[in-house]
Design a protein around this motif. Sequence first.
Motif, PDB file in Angstrom:
ATOM      1  N   ARG A  72      -1.104  -4.454 -18.937  1.00  0.00           N
ATOM      2  CA  ARG A  72      -2.129  -4.017 -17.980  1.00  0.00           C
ATOM      3  C   ARG A  72      -1.624  -2.900 -17.079  1.00  0.00           C
ATOM      4  NH1 ARG A  72      -5.925  -8.571 -15.434  1.00  0.00           N
ATOM      5  NH2 ARG A  72      -7.368  -6.858 -15.808  1.00  0.00           N
ATOM      6  N   ASP A  73      -0.416  -2.403 -17.338  1.00  0.00           N
ATOM      7  CA  ASP A  73       0.262  -1.573 -16.355  1.00  0.00           C
ATOM      8  C   ASP A  73       0.739  -0.245 -16.945  1.00  0.00           C
ATOM      9  OD1 ASP A  73       0.751  -3.656 -13.991  1.00  0.00           O
ATOM     10  OD2 ASP A  73       1.172  -4.688 -15.872  1.00  0.00           O
ATOM     11  N   VAL A  74       1.193   0.619 -16.024  1.00  0.00           N
ATOM     12  CA  VAL A  74       1.995   1.789 -16.357  1.00  0.00           C
ATOM     13  C   VAL A  74       3.201   1.736 -15.436  1.00  0.00           C
ATOM     14  CG1 VAL A  74       0.563   3.234 -14.835  1.00  0.00           C
ATOM     15  CG2 VAL A  74       2.120   4.306 -16.472  1.00  0.00           C
ATOM     16  N   LEU A  75       4.364   1.930 -15.991  1.00  0.00           N
ATOM     17  CA  LEU A  75       5.612   1.817 -15.237  1.00  0.00           C
ATOM     18  C   LEU A  75       6.069   3.198 -14.783  1.00  0.00           C
ATOM     19  CD1 LEU A  75       7.847  -0.317 -14.472  1.00  0.00           C
ATOM     20  CD2 LEU A  75       9.088   0.528 -16.469  1.00  0.00           C
ATOM     21  N   GLY A  76       6.252   3.367 -13.468  1.00  0.00           N
ATOM     22  CA  GLY A  76       6.747   4.631 -12.945  1.00  0.00           C
ATOM     23  C   GLY A  76       5.732   5.398 -12.127  1.00  0.00           C
ATOM     24  N   VAL A  77       4.872   4.696 -11.386  1.00  0.00           N
ATOM     25  CA  VAL A  77       3.768   5.354 -10.682  1.00  0.00           C
ATOM     26  C   VAL A  77       4.250   6.363  -9.646  1.00  0.00           C
ATOM     27  CG1 VAL A  77       2.123   3.486 -11.035  1.00  0.00           C
ATOM     28  CG2 VAL A  77       3.626   3.432  -9.040  1.00  0.00           C
ATOM     29  N   ASN A  78       5.481   6.210  -9.149  1.00  0.00           N
ATOM     30  CA  ASN A  78       6.006   7.176  -8.180  1.00  0.00           C
ATOM     31  C   ASN A  78       6.023   8.589  -8.737  1.00  0.00           C
ATOM     32  OD1 ASN A  78       7.111   4.464  -7.772  1.00  0.00           O
ATOM     33  ND2 ASN A  78       8.083   5.319  -5.961  1.00  0.00           N
ATOM     34  N   ALA A  79       6.095   8.716 -10.052  1.00  0.00           N
ATOM     35  CA  ALA A  79       6.274  10.024 -10.676  1.00  0.00           C
ATOM     36  C   ALA A  79       5.093  10.960 -10.456  1.00  0.00           C
ATOM     37  CB  ALA A  79       6.529   9.853 -12.170  1.00  0.00           C
ATOM     38  N   PHE A  80       3.883  10.430 -10.291  1.00  0.00           N
ATOM     39  CA  PHE A  80       2.752  11.332 -10.089  1.00  0.00           C
ATOM     40  C   PHE A  80       2.402  11.474  -8.603  1.00  0.00           C
ATOM     41  CE2 PHE A  80       0.938   7.269 -11.648  1.00  0.00           C
ATOM     42  CZ  PHE A  80       0.198   6.875 -10.546  1.00  0.00           C
ATOM     43  N   MET A  81       3.356  11.098  -7.740  1.00  0.00           N
ATOM     44  CA  MET A  81       3.161  11.283  -6.304  1.00  0.00           C
ATOM     45  C   MET A  81       3.943  12.489  -5.775  1.00  0.00           C
ATOM     46  SD  MET A  81       3.270   7.315  -5.070  1.00  0.00           S
ATOM     47  CE  MET A  81       2.153   6.101  -5.802  1.00  0.00           C
ATOM     48  N   GLY A  82       4.653  13.178  -6.648  1.00  0.00           N
ATOM     49  CA  GLY A  82       5.428  14.344  -6.240  1.00  0.00           C
ATOM     50  C   GLY A  82       6.211  14.880  -7.415  1.00  0.00           C
ATOM     51  N   PHE A 128      -1.396  -2.395  -8.479  1.00  0.00           N
ATOM     52  CA  PHE A 128       0.036  -2.672  -8.498  1.00  0.00           C
ATOM     53  C   PHE A 128       0.551  -3.008  -7.104  1.00  0.00           C
ATOM     54  CE2 PHE A 128       4.437  -1.083  -8.155  1.00  0.00           C
ATOM     55  CZ  PHE A 128       5.048  -1.972  -9.024  1.00  0.00           C
ATOM     56  N   LEU A 129       0.079  -2.281  -6.086  1.00  0.00           N
ATOM     57  CA  LEU A 129       0.482  -2.589  -4.708  1.00  0.00           C
ATOM     58  C   LEU A 129       0.025  -3.990  -4.308  1.00  0.00           C
ATOM     59  CD1 LEU A 129      -0.184   0.821  -2.916  1.00  0.00           C
ATOM     60  CD2 LEU A 129       2.038  -0.231  -3.414  1.00  0.00           C
ATOM     61  N   ALA A 130      -1.139  -4.398  -4.798  1.00  0.00           N
ATOM     62  CA  ALA A 130      -1.600  -5.764  -4.531  1.00  0.00           C
ATOM     63  C   ALA A 130      -0.640  -6.776  -5.151  1.00  0.00           C
ATOM     64  CB  ALA A 130      -3.016  -5.958  -5.078  1.00  0.00           C
ATOM     65  N   GLN A 131      -0.169  -6.483  -6.365  1.00  0.00           N
ATOM     66  CA  GLN A 131       0.783  -7.384  -7.019  1.00  0.00           C
ATOM     67  C   GLN A 131       2.074  -7.485  -6.210  1.00  0.00           C
ATOM     68  OE1 GLN A 131       3.921  -7.554 -10.713  1.00  0.00           O
ATOM     69  NE2 GLN A 131       2.253  -6.064 -10.868  1.00  0.00           N
ATOM     70  N   VAL A 132       2.630  -6.344  -5.812  1.00  0.00           N
ATOM     71  CA  VAL A 132       3.890  -6.339  -5.074  1.00  0.00           C
ATOM     72  C   VAL A 132       3.733  -7.042  -3.720  1.00  0.00           C
ATOM     73  CG1 VAL A 132       5.596  -4.849  -3.959  1.00  0.00           C
ATOM     74  CG2 VAL A 132       4.739  -4.270  -6.232  1.00  0.00           C
TER      75      VAL A 132
END
Length: 232
Positions: A72-82, A128-132
């Motif tokens: 259900r996920d994609v790993l590495g969401v930080n990558a499209f924030m900068g 994902f933030l809800a999960q964390v």
Amino acid sequence: MTAKNQILAALSADVRDRLAPHLDRVSLKQGTLVQSSSEPISSLYFPINCLFSITITMQNGATAEVGMAGSRDVLGVNAFMGKKESTQTEYTVQLSGDAMKIGAQALRQEFDRNGELHDLLLRYTQAFLAQVSQTAACNSLHTLEQRLPRWLLETQERIHSDHLPLTQEFMATMLGVRRAGVTQVAQKLQERKLIQYRRGNVQILNQAGLEASACECFRLVKAEYDRLLGQQ
């Protein structure tokens, strides 16, 4: 290619066709570290039938899981924030299997120019933030008797299998507890015929019973994923 990853499957054919030349199917073995902390994220992963643990390691070497990523996920969401984003967490293959891998730059370019992908990945980031966030609250407020069933259910949901090749030592590390505690709780769940545990393998026998034993966190996170991304 996309049948078992919910994020890729949610995209229109046009967007998938543009991403296709940049996507590679990779097979990953349990225990493989794909992202170290503080290192720039060079690739993202769309899990198909593997499972990743997102962990933080403290200065004394203690490690705990803060999230997981599966179909259900994609790993590495930080990558499209900068352009050169990194993370304080590490990404490790929890369960062997396949994933679609894409370079961070290629995904960022499509993210910036395509409203459909942009909106979908932002909705996913919210899920994902809800999960964390729920995991942090769960680790602080709920007992291991509630947390272990929740963790097993989340793992099951993301790999679509009742058979979980997991050792008690690994589960203890991910939950941030002593192995003896996991052994005791797992034994109680087995006595109630909710799971069957053999060396290095957990089989879920009674999902409804396991859900009744778990805290509300599994249900709440699943509902948020369903709301933001649609049901599987």
